[in-house]
Design an enzyme around this catalytic site. Sequence first.
Site, PDB file in Angstrom:
ATOM      1  N   TYR A   4     -23.493   1.370  -0.353  1.00  0.00           N
ATOM      2  CA  TYR A   4     -22.201   0.849   0.119  1.00  0.00           C
ATOM      3  C   TYR A   4     -22.292  -0.665   0.321  1.00  0.00           C
ATOM      4  O   TYR A   4     -21.423  -1.422  -0.149  1.00  0.00           O
ATOM      5  CB  TYR A   4     -21.761   1.545   1.414  1.00  0.00           C
ATOM      6  CG  TYR A   4     -20.447   0.998   1.922  1.00  0.00           C
ATOM      7  CD1 TYR A   4     -19.270   1.256   1.229  1.00  0.00           C
ATOM      8  CD2 TYR A   4     -20.388   0.184   3.055  1.00  0.00           C
ATOM      9  CE1 TYR A   4     -18.057   0.725   1.659  1.00  0.00           C
ATOM     10  CE2 TYR A   4     -19.178  -0.348   3.494  1.00  0.00           C
ATOM     11  CZ  TYR A   4     -18.022  -0.074   2.791  1.00  0.00           C
ATOM     12  OH  TYR A   4     -16.821  -0.614   3.221  1.00  0.00           O
ATOM     13  N   LYS A  25     -20.207  -3.871  -1.574  1.00  0.00           N
ATOM     14  CA  LYS A  25     -19.405  -4.892  -0.888  1.00  0.00           C
ATOM     15  C   LYS A  25     -20.010  -6.290  -1.079  1.00  0.00           C
ATOM     16  O   LYS A  25     -19.279  -7.282  -1.080  1.00  0.00           O
ATOM     17  CB  LYS A  25     -19.227  -4.529   0.590  1.00  0.00           C
ATOM     18  CG  LYS A  25     -18.331  -3.296   0.781  1.00  0.00           C
ATOM     19  CD  LYS A  25     -16.916  -3.517   0.219  1.00  0.00           C
ATOM     20  CE  LYS A  25     -15.981  -2.361   0.456  1.00  0.00           C
ATOM     21  NZ  LYS A  25     -14.600  -2.617   0.007  1.00  0.00           N
TER      22      LYS A  25
END
Length: 258
Positions: A158, A162
């Site tokens: 994750y 980002k």
Amino acid sequence: MKQNLKDKIVFITGASDGIGRATALAFAGEGARLIISSRREDKINKVADEIRNRFKTDVFSFPMDVRNRKEVFEKTASLPDSWKEIDFLINNAGLSRGFDKIYNDNPDGWDEMIDTNIKGLLNVTKAVLPGMVERKRGHIINIGSIAGHEAYPNGAVYCSTKHAVDAITKAMRMDLLGSNVKVSTIDPGMVETNFSNVRFYGDTERAKNVYKGVNPLKAEDIAETIVFCASRPAHVNIAEVVILAGAQASATLVHRNP
Ligand code: 8X3
């Protein structure tokens, strides 16, 4: 001076709930015309109806999976003429899947995150940005995360997606220099939405614990910031905004009331 958003065309992905939905409502409150999409047709149409009823503004809604490049290109190319000249693209569709040490993590979740958060954002950008460059106006606002500035345990993939959004935003701004198209990223910390529920594959108890004893950000706080960025005058570009909850010092340092 604030830019008037009335009748501007704003395309928001992942708008059926959370930050996307709140952002659609916030732009509608400014009189903008909205194009909204999400994977689920019933859910996105419901948001469209809500906006029409509450704000009497124009809304065009359709189901779209940002991961499917062909679908993204076809659906954006077949927008009616009166909806084609998109002024703002809010690249909001994104998710987190799984929260585990990398060696225990489920690779299916990695695919979902990489395909949505990175490739999905690129797909929609590729479909919309050439028109902005041609018209010499437009603004892309990407939804990044504090996880694009820090890595944390159990979040390797994750966080990497980002970080990718952060790099894409920066490089896009360089590619677009002189084009009169702005690029910004809004990077939230702890926002209470369906995010944790999705991350934990529907384990609502575990999701609730993330926000326990904290007064987290609300989707509306992020929406308000996005509208603020969008409404700056032509000579101002807010490149990046990191927004944390008041009880948060970093992605993982959070003060909890007992
Ligand atoms: C969501 C914020 O800190 O859960 O992007 O990664 S965090």
